[in-house]
Scaffold this motif. Sequence first.
Motif, PDB file in Angstrom:
ATOM      1  N   ASN A   3      25.052  38.438  20.252  1.00 30.24           N
ATOM      2  CA  ASN A   3      24.305  39.659  20.575  1.00 30.24           C
ATOM      3  C   ASN A   3      24.005  39.800  22.061  1.00 30.24           C
ATOM      4  OD1 ASN A   3      24.279  40.410  17.867  1.00 30.24           O
ATOM      5  ND2 ASN A   3      22.418  39.234  17.481  1.00 30.24           N
ATOM      6  N   ARG A   4      24.324  38.775  22.816  1.00 26.32           N
ATOM      7  CA  ARG A   4      24.074  38.820  24.258  1.00 26.32           C
ATOM      8  C   ARG A   4      25.103  39.714  24.942  1.00 26.32           C
ATOM      9  NH1 ARG A   4      22.305  33.605  27.515  1.00 26.32           N
ATOM     10  NH2 ARG A   4      21.382  34.719  29.249  1.00 26.32           N
ATOM     11  N   LYS A   5      24.696  40.384  26.006  1.00 25.93           N
ATOM     12  CA  LYS A   5      25.580  41.286  26.736  1.00 25.93           C
ATOM     13  C   LYS A   5      26.517  40.499  27.660  1.00 25.93           C
ATOM     14  CE  LYS A   5      22.374  45.125  26.752  1.00 25.93           C
ATOM     15  NZ  LYS A   5      21.762  46.187  27.536  1.00 25.93           N
ATOM     16  N   ILE A   6      27.659  41.114  27.942  1.00 26.72           N
ATOM     17  CA  ILE A   6      28.540  40.584  28.974  1.00 26.72           C
ATOM     18  C   ILE A   6      27.879  40.896  30.318  1.00 26.72           C
ATOM     19  CG2 ILE A   6      30.780  40.838  30.122  1.00 26.72           C
ATOM     20  CD1 ILE A   6      31.956  41.577  27.371  1.00 26.72           C
ATOM     21  N   LEU A   7      27.762  39.901  31.161  1.00 27.34           N
ATOM     22  CA  LEU A   7      27.178  40.083  32.490  1.00 27.34           C
ATOM     23  C   LEU A   7      28.300  40.328  33.489  1.00 27.34           C
ATOM     24  CD1 LEU A   7      24.924  39.916  34.657  1.00 27.34           C
ATOM     25  CD2 LEU A   7      25.359  37.456  34.725  1.00 27.34           C
ATOM     26  N   ILE A   8      28.241  41.448  34.176  1.00 24.97           N
ATOM     27  CA  ILE A   8      29.205  41.750  35.231  1.00 24.97           C
ATOM     28  C   ILE A   8      28.423  42.055  36.501  1.00 24.97           C
ATOM     29  CG2 ILE A   8      31.045  43.281  36.030  1.00 24.97           C
ATOM     30  CD1 ILE A   8      31.694  43.849  33.090  1.00 24.97           C
ATOM     31  N   GLU A   9      28.655  41.231  37.521  1.00 26.99           N
ATOM     32  CA  GLU A   9      28.067  41.474  38.837  1.00 26.99           C
ATOM     33  C   GLU A   9      29.207  41.855  39.764  1.00 26.99           C
ATOM     34  OE1 GLU A   9      26.120  37.783  39.696  1.00 26.99           O
ATOM     35  OE2 GLU A   9      24.408  38.263  38.427  1.00 26.99           O
ATOM     36  N   ALA A  10      29.068  43.011  40.398  1.00 28.28           N
ATOM     37  CA  ALA A  10      30.127  43.505  41.275  1.00 28.28           C
ATOM     38  C   ALA A  10      29.575  43.848  42.642  1.00 28.28           C
ATOM     39  CB  ALA A  10      30.786  44.733  40.657  1.00 28.28           C
ATOM     40  N   PHE A  39      31.495  37.308  36.144  1.00 26.99           N
ATOM     41  CA  PHE A  39      31.859  37.893  34.856  1.00 26.99           C
ATOM     42  C   PHE A  39      31.556  36.830  33.812  1.00 26.99           C
ATOM     43  CE2 PHE A  39      34.496  39.002  31.306  1.00 26.99           C
ATOM     44  CZ  PHE A  39      34.635  40.381  31.342  1.00 26.99           C
ATOM     45  N   ARG A  40      30.488  37.047  33.063  1.00 25.94           N
ATOM     46  CA  ARG A  40      30.051  36.031  32.102  1.00 25.94           C
ATOM     47  C   ARG A  40      30.018  36.626  30.709  1.00 25.94           C
ATOM     48  NH1 ARG A  40      25.939  34.652  29.245  1.00 25.94           N
ATOM     49  NH2 ARG A  40      25.288  32.539  28.879  1.00 25.94           N
ATOM     50  N   GLU A  41      30.901  36.097  29.864  1.00 26.04           N
ATOM     51  CA  GLU A  41      30.916  36.535  28.475  1.00 26.04           C
ATOM     52  C   GLU A  41      29.929  35.689  27.675  1.00 26.04           C
ATOM     53  OE1 GLU A  41      34.759  37.682  26.718  1.00 26.04           O
ATOM     54  OE2 GLU A  41      35.607  36.745  28.515  1.00 26.04           O
ATOM     55  N   TYR A  86      25.855  44.273  30.725  1.00 28.86           N
ATOM     56  CA  TYR A  86      24.821  44.380  31.748  1.00 28.86           C
ATOM     57  C   TYR A  86      25.565  44.397  33.078  1.00 28.86           C
ATOM     58  CZ  TYR A  86      20.946  43.487  34.850  1.00 28.86           C
ATOM     59  OH  TYR A  86      20.026  43.601  35.868  1.00 28.86           O
ATOM     60  N   LEU A  87      25.473  45.510  33.803  1.00 27.25           N
ATOM     61  CA  LEU A  87      26.203  45.680  35.054  1.00 27.25           C
ATOM     62  C   LEU A  87      25.244  45.691  36.229  1.00 27.25           C
ATOM     63  CD1 LEU A  87      28.811  46.354  36.643  1.00 27.25           C
ATOM     64  CD2 LEU A  87      28.347  48.772  36.141  1.00 27.25           C
ATOM     65  N   GLN A  88      25.520  44.852  37.205  1.00 31.81           N
ATOM     66  CA  GLN A  88      24.746  44.844  38.440  1.00 31.81           C
ATOM     67  C   GLN A  88      25.685  45.160  39.595  1.00 31.81           C
ATOM     68  OE1 GLN A  88      21.899  41.854  39.117  1.00 31.81           O
ATOM     69  NE2 GLN A  88      21.883  42.162  41.318  1.00 31.81           N
ATOM     70  N   LEU A  89      25.336  46.177  40.363  1.00 27.46           N
ATOM     71  CA  LEU A  89      26.135  46.575  41.518  1.00 27.46           C
ATOM     72  C   LEU A  89      25.374  46.282  42.798  1.00 27.46           C
ATOM     73  CD1 LEU A  89      27.440  50.068  40.309  1.00 27.46           C
ATOM     74  CD2 LEU A  89      28.654  47.886  40.288  1.00 27.46           C
ATOM     75  N   ARG A 119      47.473  41.706  34.178  1.00 27.22           N
ATOM     76  CA  ARG A 119      46.285  41.650  35.027  1.00 27.22           C
ATOM     77  C   ARG A 119      45.080  41.190  34.216  1.00 27.22           C
ATOM     78  NH1 ARG A 119      47.800  43.191  40.408  1.00 27.22           N
ATOM     79  NH2 ARG A 119      45.642  43.711  40.712  1.00 27.22           N
ATOM     80  N   PRO A 120      44.142  40.456  34.834  1.00 21.67           N
ATOM     81  CA  PRO A 120      42.949  39.982  34.113  1.00 21.67           C
ATOM     82  C   PRO A 120      41.928  41.101  33.885  1.00 21.67           C
ATOM     83  CG  PRO A 120      42.861  39.299  36.404  1.00 21.67           C
ATOM     84  CD  PRO A 120      44.207  39.951  36.209  1.00 21.67           C
ATOM     85  N   GLU A 121      41.010  40.849  32.964  1.00 26.89           N
ATOM     86  CA  GLU A 121      39.951  41.830  32.671  1.00 26.89           C
ATOM     87  C   GLU A 121      39.162  42.197  33.921  1.00 26.89           C
ATOM     88  OE1 GLU A 121      38.509  41.274  28.086  1.00 26.89           O
ATOM     89  OE2 GLU A 121      37.726  39.860  29.561  1.00 26.89           O
ATOM     90  N   ARG A 122      38.921  41.235  34.792  1.00 27.39           N
ATOM     91  CA  ARG A 122      38.157  41.494  36.028  1.00 27.39           C
ATOM     92  C   ARG A 122      38.790  42.622  36.840  1.00 27.39           C
ATOM     93  NH1 ARG A 122      35.236  36.905  38.986  1.00 27.39           N
ATOM     94  NH2 ARG A 122      34.420  35.652  37.309  1.00 27.39           N
ATOM     95  N   PHE A 123      40.121  42.638  36.903  1.00 30.05           N
ATOM     96  CA  PHE A 123      40.819  43.690  37.640  1.00 30.05           C
ATOM     97  C   PHE A 123      40.483  45.061  37.063  1.00 30.05           C
ATOM     98  CE2 PHE A 123      44.422  46.620  37.649  1.00 30.05           C
ATOM     99  CZ  PHE A 123      44.557  46.851  39.012  1.00 30.05           C
ATOM    100  N   PHE A 124      40.574  45.186  35.743  1.00 32.17           N
ATOM    101  CA  PHE A 124      40.301  46.466  35.103  1.00 32.17           C
ATOM    102  C   PHE A 124      38.836  46.860  35.246  1.00 32.17           C
ATOM    103  CE2 PHE A 124      44.213  45.126  33.041  1.00 32.17           C
ATOM    104  CZ  PHE A 124      44.988  46.252  33.253  1.00 32.17           C
ATOM    105  N   CYS A 125      37.952  45.882  35.199  1.00 33.61           N
ATOM    106  CA  CYS A 125      36.522  46.173  35.390  1.00 33.61           C
ATOM    107  C   CYS A 125      36.284  46.727  36.794  1.00 33.61           C
ATOM    108  CB  CYS A 125      35.689  44.921  35.146  1.00 33.61           C
ATOM    109  SG  CYS A 125      35.673  44.398  33.415  1.00 33.61           S
ATOM    110  N   SER A 126      36.896  46.118  37.800  1.00 32.06           N
ATOM    111  CA  SER A 126      36.716  46.626  39.166  1.00 32.06           C
ATOM    112  C   SER A 126      37.291  48.029  39.298  1.00 32.06           C
ATOM    113  CB  SER A 126      37.328  45.676  40.198  1.00 32.06           C
ATOM    114  OG  SER A 126      38.734  45.659  40.108  1.00 32.06           O
TER     115      SER A 126
END
Length: 147
Positions: free
Chosen positions: A74-81, A65-67, A122-125, A32-39
């Motif tokens: 030093n930039r954060k991983i951006l995750i918008e869910a 999902f932006r690495e 950085y997580l945006q819900l 499974r991809p990382e996106r699956f585990f993040c969700s």
Amino acid sequence: YRGDKKTITTEEAKELLPLGPPLYEQDALSDRPERFFCSEIIRAALFQNLKKEVPYCCEVQISNFREPLEHEPNRKILIEAVVLVERDSQKSIIIGKGGLTIKQIGSEARVKLEEFLNHSVYLQLDIKVNKDWRKNEKTLRSFGYMK
């Protein structure tokens, strides 16, 4: 023998299997991809904070999902869910008074995501209502619940 079935050991079973190339890399944890585990991590935070029936009516989709690029370590991983619910009342429960519940869910999920990804996140819900999405075959198919 157990009835008409023979019981064999794991070693005996291995000897019966055909040899072939590995299907996955040796260090692969899952197919499974990382996106699956993040969700799933975000979904777990919903369950931990909401307890009752609301988490069972939620679907979490990773919309972005932006690495960081190699030159920006030093930039954060951006995750918008997007947390999809069936009713406006469920959306209100998830947001909570003054946004406190969604803030708590996001904070807990972010910590777990950072542990999983071994990088700051950085997580945006966003919470969206899709009336009766669990009864819609096309929607269920798009989420992978049906074939």
